[in-house]
Design a protein around this motif. Structure first.
Motif, PDB file in Angstrom:
ATOM      1  N   HIS A  87       0.826  -1.210   0.000  1.00  0.00           N
ATOM      2  CA  HIS A  87       0.000   0.000   0.000  1.00  0.00           C
ATOM      3  C   HIS A  87       0.858   1.258   0.000  1.00  0.00           C
ATOM      4  O   HIS A  87       0.577   2.211  -0.749  1.00  0.00           O
ATOM      5  CB  HIS A  87      -0.922  -0.022   1.215  1.00  0.00           C
ATOM      6  CG  HIS A  87      -1.790   1.188   1.318  1.00  0.00           C
ATOM      7  ND1 HIS A  87      -2.882   1.399   0.493  1.00  0.00           N
ATOM      8  CD2 HIS A  87      -1.727   2.269   2.149  1.00  0.00           C
ATOM      9  CE1 HIS A  87      -3.443   2.543   0.798  1.00  0.00           C
ATOM     10  NE2 HIS A  87      -2.770   3.090   1.813  1.00  0.00           N
TER      11      HIS A  87
ATOM     12  N   SER B 243       0.991   7.927  -7.952  1.00  0.00           N
ATOM     13  CA  SER B 243       1.055   9.368  -8.201  1.00  0.00           C
ATOM     14  C   SER B 243       2.078   9.705  -9.277  1.00  0.00           C
ATOM     15  O   SER B 243       1.801  10.484 -10.203  1.00  0.00           O
ATOM     16  CB  SER B 243       1.423  10.105  -6.898  1.00  0.00           C
ATOM     17  OG  SER B 243       0.442   9.908  -5.929  1.00  0.00           O
TER      18      SER B 243
ATOM     19  N   THR C 275       0.989   4.015  -3.328  1.00  0.00           N
ATOM     20  CA  THR C 275       0.540   5.408  -3.344  1.00  0.00           C
ATOM     21  C   THR C 275       1.507   6.330  -4.105  1.00  0.00           C
ATOM     22  O   THR C 275       1.085   7.036  -5.050  1.00  0.00           O
ATOM     23  CB  THR C 275       0.342   5.904  -1.902  1.00  0.00           C
ATOM     24  OG1 THR C 275      -0.625   5.064  -1.248  1.00  0.00           O
ATOM     25  CG2 THR C 275      -0.144   7.352  -1.890  1.00  0.00           C
TER      26      THR C 275
END
Length: 511
Positions: free
Chosen positions: A296, A304, A300
């Motif tokens: 996780h 991005s 992220t």
């Protein structure tokens, strides 16, 4: 209980008494006839002499006859009675004396030969009762030496066997009592025969309420009773993973059960051994959580970076303002990604078995100065006031770079969770054993139920605040391992809404 000597002496006395009584009766019948015949013969000779004497006198014939008659009728009866009475007395005392003499001699003989038998009998009975220390007298004169020697050899062998058995019993008891796994043995009737301390401790039971009781009556968890029932029904070995609820906590047990088979295939019961695998289950869950959290956390920034770079490739780069904004975001996310990877590498390194730090003499005041320099920009952003109380010459035995890493992580953590315009207090002092630095903030605080978890990897008290500040969630886990590598201690005191105090103790340099 009457002894062999007393029994045989009683039988002997009765037998001798009967024999002497019979002999006395026979002699009592024969002696009067013999005495009367002997007396008559003697008296006849005496009377004949008297008659011859009287015939020489001038007494009339009639008077001589009267004298002979009177002597014959009077003296003969008195003499016979007197002699018979004396003979009866002599016979009675002779029989009594013979009886007593026979008893005396018999008692002496039986004492010599029967007493060893009584002693051997008593020795054998003591051996039967389990007294293997007793020994029999070895007397060659009584003729029982071989039997006594054999009994003594038997007693010594039994004593050696009992000592060996007690030794093996103590070893087995010690092994069962001190083994880390829980053990319980149940016989064919469902009665608990053996149980060890680990079993009682893990299930919070007492020995008095378990030993010798029916296994259904001792308060076992239902799934364990079902497992035992299955062993009794199938009469074959089986393994299951059991979960036990106790004091709001769940414990996991790896239970293995098997039948106990005696000689000639006789079924004696079952034995169950349980290993506490709670920590393994927790570690497995932590591993799963770690993989999920790493995925996780990596997803992220990667998402991005990928999203903004694709946007730029599809034409957004032509707008200079948009280009600079996106590049700044990509740079920020790449820095975050780099920090995460560096922290993972650091954590992996400090968690390795045998990890050691380079211990040297280090002054804690220098560590604090370096930590404050590296976090100055964070302090200025939130207008936080730093108050320090530092004792001079607090030298500890540690790795300077790793101690700076500990100090910086704790200072950054205090700044992150402190509101703006608050104060952070840093104290440095020492005691007899440790050099101590203490960091106290006025932040959001930590619940008591969460204090034990804050050193877990990726665990955050306030996830949104931590992630927005650029934290990776690995700082305190790294701090914990580094403090342990220095053979130090880290303690946490916190109150929700008032702040948190981290206290780190590092061994001082011994002069």
């Amino acid at each position: 209980m009457k002894t062999y000597k007393s029994r045989i002496l009683r039988t002997y006395s009765i037998l001798i008494g009967v024999i002497l009584a019979g002999l006395g009766i026979v002699l009592g019948q024969l002696f009067p006839i013999f005495v009367e015949h002997s007396i008559n013969k003697i008296m006849s000779a005496k009377f004949e002499k008297v008659s011859n004497y009287l015939s020489t006198t001038n007494l009339p014939k009639e008077e001589q006859n009267n004298i002979n008659y009177m002597m014959s009728s009077t003296l003969q009866n008195d003499t016979i009675f007197s002699v018979q009475h004396s003979v009866w007395l002599l016979l009675f005392f002779t029989v009594i004396a013979a009886y007593l003499l026979a008893l005396f001699l018999g008692a002496r003989i039986f004492r010599k030969y029967a007493q060893p038998i009584d002693h051997l009998t008593e020795t054998a009975m003591e051996l039967a009762r389990g007294n293997y220390r007793i020994r029999a007298f070895e007397d060659d004169f009584s003729g029982m030496s071989k039997l006594s020697n054999s009994i003594n050899i038997l007693a010594r062998n039994l004593h050696d066997i009992s000592i060996m058995r007690e030794t093996e019993k103590e070893r087995l008891k010690t092994l069962i009592e001190n083994m880390g796994s829980a053990l319980i043995m149940i016989d064919g009737n469902g009665i608990v025969t053996i149980v060890n301390r680990s079993f009682l401790d893990q299930l919070q039971l007492s020995l008095d309420n378990v030993d010798g009781k029916l296994f259904r009556k001792i308060g076992l968890p239902h799934n364990m009773e079902a497992f035992i029932d299955k062993l009794f029904l199938t009469e074959s070995s089986n393994r299951e993973q059991l979960h036990i609820q106790r004091n709001l906590h769940t414990y996991y047990m790896d239970a293995y059960g098997a039948p106990v088979i005696g000689e000639h295939g006789r079924w004696l019961g079952i034995v169950v051994v349980m290993h506490d695998i709670t920590e393994l289950i927790k570690l497995e869950q932590i591993r799963k959580d770690f993989v999920a959290n790493v995925s996780h956390e990596l997803k992220t920034p990667v998402t991005s970076i990928k999203g903004f770079s694709e946007t730029l490739l599809f034409g957004a780069y032509k707008n200079e303002e948009t280009l600079l904004s996106f590049l700044e975001i990509i740079h920020k996310e790449s820095n975050r990604l780099q920090m995460l990877i560096n922290d993972l590498l650091d954590l992996s390194k400090v968690e390795q078995v045998g990890y050691k730090v380079n211990l040297n003499k280090v002054e804690l005041r220098e560590i604090l100065i370096r930590g404050l320099e590296m976090t100055t920009h964070l302090v200025e952003e939130k207008n936080i006031k730093m108050e320090t109380t530092v004792d001079e010459n607090v030298h500890v035995l540690g790795d300077k770079n790793r101690l700076i890493q500990i100090m910086m992580n704790l200072l950054a953590n205090a700044i992150t969770y402190s509101p703006e315009n608050t104060t952070i207090h840093v104290n440095i002092y020492k005691n007899k054993t440790f050099g101590v630095f203490q960091i106290q903030d006025e932040g959001i605080g930590i619940k008591k139920s969460e204090i034990n978890r804050i050193f877990e990897r990726f665990y955050r008290v306030d996830r949104a605040r931590s992630r927005n500040s650029g934290g990776t969630g690995l700082g305190l886990a790294i701090v914990k391992h580094l403090v342990e590598a220095h053979h130090g201690l880290i303690e946490v005191e916190s109150e929700v809404g008032k702040g948190t105090i981290f206290t780190v103790s590092i061994p001082i340099v011994k002069s």
